[in-house]
Design a protein around this motif. Sequence first.
Motif, PDB file in Angstrom:
ATOM      1  N   THR A 104     -18.196 -16.083  40.206  1.00 26.78           N
ATOM      2  CA  THR A 104     -19.187 -15.229  39.567  1.00 26.78           C
ATOM      3  C   THR A 104     -18.541 -14.127  38.746  1.00 26.78           C
ATOM      4  OG1 THR A 104     -19.307 -13.861  41.548  1.00 26.78           O
ATOM      5  CG2 THR A 104     -20.936 -15.639  41.341  1.00 26.78           C
ATOM      6  N   GLY A 105     -17.425 -14.381  38.119  1.00 29.19           N
ATOM      7  CA  GLY A 105     -16.760 -13.374  37.290  1.00 29.19           C
ATOM      8  C   GLY A 105     -16.715 -13.790  35.842  1.00 29.19           C
ATOM      9  N   GLY A 106     -16.078 -12.965  35.006  1.00 26.57           N
ATOM     10  CA  GLY A 106     -15.890 -13.300  33.604  1.00 26.57           C
ATOM     11  C   GLY A 106     -17.043 -12.955  32.701  1.00 26.57           C
ATOM     12  N   TYR A 107     -17.685 -11.812  32.940  1.00 31.10           N
ATOM     13  CA  TYR A 107     -18.839 -11.432  32.125  1.00 31.10           C
ATOM     14  C   TYR A 107     -18.478 -10.483  30.990  1.00 31.10           C
ATOM     15  CZ  TYR A 107     -21.290 -13.442  36.029  1.00 31.10           C
ATOM     16  OH  TYR A 107     -21.726 -14.306  36.995  1.00 31.10           O
ATOM     17  N   SER A 108     -17.251 -10.004  30.948  1.00 29.14           N
ATOM     18  CA  SER A 108     -16.915  -8.971  29.974  1.00 29.14           C
ATOM     19  C   SER A 108     -16.766  -9.511  28.552  1.00 29.14           C
ATOM     20  CB  SER A 108     -15.631  -8.261  30.397  1.00 29.14           C
ATOM     21  OG  SER A 108     -14.573  -9.196  30.451  1.00 29.14           O
ATOM     22  N   HIS A 109     -16.321 -10.716  28.394  1.00 32.16           N
ATOM     23  CA  HIS A 109     -16.025 -11.226  27.051  1.00 32.16           C
ATOM     24  C   HIS A 109     -16.932 -12.381  26.625  1.00 32.16           C
ATOM     25  CE1 HIS A 109     -13.776 -13.702  29.868  1.00 32.16           C
ATOM     26  NE2 HIS A 109     -13.883 -14.670  28.993  1.00 32.16           N
ATOM     27  N   CYS A 110     -17.913 -12.695  27.401  1.00 33.42           N
ATOM     28  CA  CYS A 110     -18.758 -13.846  27.084  1.00 33.42           C
ATOM     29  C   CYS A 110     -20.220 -13.461  27.217  1.00 33.42           C
ATOM     30  CB  CYS A 110     -18.422 -14.991  28.041  1.00 33.42           C
ATOM     31  SG  CYS A 110     -19.182 -16.552  27.581  1.00 33.42           S
ATOM     32  N   ASP A 111     -21.012 -13.823  26.238  1.00 26.76           N
ATOM     33  CA  ASP A 111     -22.436 -13.547  26.350  1.00 26.76           C
ATOM     34  C   ASP A 111     -23.187 -14.845  26.583  1.00 26.76           C
ATOM     35  OD1 ASP A 111     -23.472 -13.382  22.885  1.00 26.76           O
ATOM     36  OD2 ASP A 111     -21.851 -14.498  23.799  1.00 26.76           O
ATOM     37  N   ARG A 112     -24.449 -14.722  26.979  1.00 28.78           N
ATOM     38  CA  ARG A 112     -25.313 -15.856  27.302  1.00 28.78           C
ATOM     39  C   ARG A 112     -24.722 -16.670  28.454  1.00 28.78           C
ATOM     40  NH1 ARG A 112     -29.607 -16.604  24.821  1.00 28.78           N
ATOM     41  NH2 ARG A 112     -29.733 -18.806  25.225  1.00 28.78           N
ATOM     42  N   VAL A 113     -24.448 -15.970  29.553  1.00 31.51           N
ATOM     43  CA  VAL A 113     -23.903 -16.598  30.750  1.00 31.51           C
ATOM     44  C   VAL A 113     -25.046 -16.850  31.730  1.00 31.51           C
ATOM     45  CG1 VAL A 113     -22.328 -16.343  32.703  1.00 31.51           C
ATOM     46  CG2 VAL A 113     -21.695 -15.431  30.466  1.00 31.51           C
ATOM     47  N   LEU A 114     -25.132 -18.072  32.220  1.00 33.69           N
ATOM     48  CA  LEU A 114     -26.084 -18.430  33.263  1.00 33.69           C
ATOM     49  C   LEU A 114     -25.314 -18.502  34.576  1.00 33.69           C
ATOM     50  CD1 LEU A 114     -28.789 -19.539  34.387  1.00 33.69           C
ATOM     51  CD2 LEU A 114     -28.011 -21.806  33.695  1.00 33.69           C
ATOM     52  N   THR A 115     -25.737 -17.715  35.548  1.00 35.87           N
ATOM     53  CA  THR A 115     -25.105 -17.724  36.862  1.00 35.87           C
ATOM     54  C   THR A 115     -26.091 -18.316  37.862  1.00 35.87           C
ATOM     55  OG1 THR A 115     -23.863 -15.740  36.304  1.00 35.87           O
ATOM     56  CG2 THR A 115     -23.999 -16.315  38.627  1.00 35.87           C
ATOM     57  N   ILE A 116     -25.637 -19.312  38.615  1.00 35.85           N
ATOM     58  CA  ILE A 116     -26.462 -19.952  39.633  1.00 35.85           C
ATOM     59  C   ILE A 116     -25.818 -19.664  40.980  1.00 35.85           C
ATOM     60  CG2 ILE A 116     -27.408 -22.124  40.492  1.00 35.85           C
ATOM     61  CD1 ILE A 116     -27.139 -23.205  37.615  1.00 35.85           C
ATOM     62  N   LEU A 117     -26.580 -19.025  41.844  1.00 33.23           N
ATOM     63  CA  LEU A 117     -26.051 -18.698  43.162  1.00 33.23           C
ATOM     64  C   LEU A 117     -27.147 -18.729  44.207  1.00 33.23           C
ATOM     65  CD1 LEU A 117     -27.052 -15.519  43.352  1.00 33.23           C
ATOM     66  CD2 LEU A 117     -24.942 -15.137  42.144  1.00 33.23           C
ATOM     67  N   SER A 118     -26.733 -18.674  45.445  1.00 30.74           N
ATOM     68  CA  SER A 118     -27.663 -18.651  46.561  1.00 30.74           C
ATOM     69  C   SER A 118     -27.910 -17.201  46.961  1.00 30.74           C
ATOM     70  CB  SER A 118     -27.061 -19.417  47.740  1.00 30.74           C
ATOM     71  OG  SER A 118     -27.917 -19.360  48.846  1.00 30.74           O
ATOM     72  N   ALA A 119     -29.037 -16.935  47.582  1.00 31.46           N
ATOM     73  CA  ALA A 119     -29.350 -15.569  48.009  1.00 31.46           C
ATOM     74  C   ALA A 119     -28.303 -15.038  48.974  1.00 31.46           C
ATOM     75  CB  ALA A 119     -30.729 -15.532  48.648  1.00 31.46           C
ATOM     76  N   SER A 120     -27.707 -15.916  49.751  1.00 29.40           N
ATOM     77  CA  SER A 120     -26.676 -15.471  50.696  1.00 29.40           C
ATOM     78  C   SER A 120     -25.399 -15.025  49.985  1.00 29.40           C
ATOM     79  CB  SER A 120     -26.368 -16.579  51.703  1.00 29.40           C
ATOM     80  OG  SER A 120     -25.905 -17.727  51.033  1.00 29.40           O
ATOM     81  N   ASP A 121     -25.216 -15.404  48.713  1.00 30.24           N
ATOM     82  CA  ASP A 121     -24.050 -14.967  47.935  1.00 30.24           C
ATOM     83  C   ASP A 121     -24.176 -13.520  47.474  1.00 30.24           C
ATOM     84  OD1 ASP A 121     -22.832 -17.476  48.108  1.00 30.24           O
ATOM     85  OD2 ASP A 121     -23.891 -18.199  46.342  1.00 30.24           O
ATOM     86  N   ILE A 122     -25.388 -12.992  47.509  1.00 31.40           N
ATOM     87  CA  ILE A 122     -25.620 -11.622  47.055  1.00 31.40           C
ATOM     88  C   ILE A 122     -25.457 -10.693  48.243  1.00 31.40           C
ATOM     89  CG2 ILE A 122     -27.310 -10.017  46.079  1.00 31.40           C
ATOM     90  CD1 ILE A 122     -28.553 -12.400  44.653  1.00 31.40           C
ATOM     91  N   ARG A 123     -24.526  -9.800  48.128  1.00 32.95           N
ATOM     92  CA  ARG A 123     -24.347  -8.795  49.177  1.00 32.95           C
ATOM     93  C   ARG A 123     -25.028  -7.518  48.702  1.00 32.95           C
ATOM     94  NH1 ARG A 123     -23.817 -12.764  51.815  1.00 32.95           N
ATOM     95  NH2 ARG A 123     -21.852 -13.730  52.237  1.00 32.95           N
ATOM     96  N   HIS A 124     -24.410  -6.411  48.850  1.00 31.35           N
ATOM     97  CA  HIS A 124     -25.023  -5.133  48.481  1.00 31.35           C
ATOM     98  C   HIS A 124     -24.880  -4.819  47.004  1.00 31.35           C
ATOM     99  CE1 HIS A 124     -25.821  -4.391  52.641  1.00 31.35           C
ATOM    100  NE2 HIS A 124     -24.571  -4.687  52.929  1.00 31.35           N
ATOM    101  N   THR A 125     -23.885  -5.380  46.329  1.00 36.57           N
ATOM    102  CA  THR A 125     -23.688  -5.112  44.907  1.00 36.57           C
ATOM    103  C   THR A 125     -23.527  -6.423  44.160  1.00 36.57           C
ATOM    104  OG1 THR A 125     -21.287  -4.952  45.176  1.00 36.57           O
ATOM    105  CG2 THR A 125     -22.544  -2.898  45.352  1.00 36.57           C
TER     106      THR A 125
END
Length: 186
Positions: A104-125
């Motif tokens: 889930t990294g690499g957002y600084s130099h690329c636009d129009r990024v689709l990230t697919i993740l599970s709710a358990s992958d989301i912690r506090h930040t």
Amino acid sequence: MNPLKSIARGYKRWRHRRGFGVHSPFAYRMVRDVLTSRGHYYAVVRFRRDTAGLPRKTIKEYAVLFRLVARLAPRRINLAGSVEMQLYPVLRLADSRVLIAEGTGGYSHCDRVLTILSASDIRHTLPDGILRSGNMLVIRNLKEQPTALETVLGAVTGGWVFADSRTAIIVSDSDEPLNMVDVTIL
């Protein structure tokens, strides 16, 4: 939950699933062309071959993700570690030009990024830049971690959120106010 509120929410989702009450042209097309489309997309035979043997619910979820990638044309797709390997060929089938990466990294130099993740992958930040304007986020399995959507909504500055009790699709756009579309996705 109050039974009357539950009935009202179900009626609202039913209306939104058919496009009624969805006023943004972008949101209307998302509901009609991506979330509730019953017509055949291109590559139907290959899609069926790639999803053969999977549970029906998973095939429906993959079909929504296929249409989402075909409709929004992201330049890059980030898949969290919790995403199944069977999803790779389906996403590649939707757009052969897209770069598919793990993590889930690499957002600084690329636009129009689709990230697919599970709710358990989301912690506090959330990773920096994940919801920068133009980026998209799909959160699966919200029932596993009900607070995940609230965590993400706190970081969204504008755009559209299509959500039900299991899945949320967020399309970030800083030029738009935050628009919530309560619709049954699967």
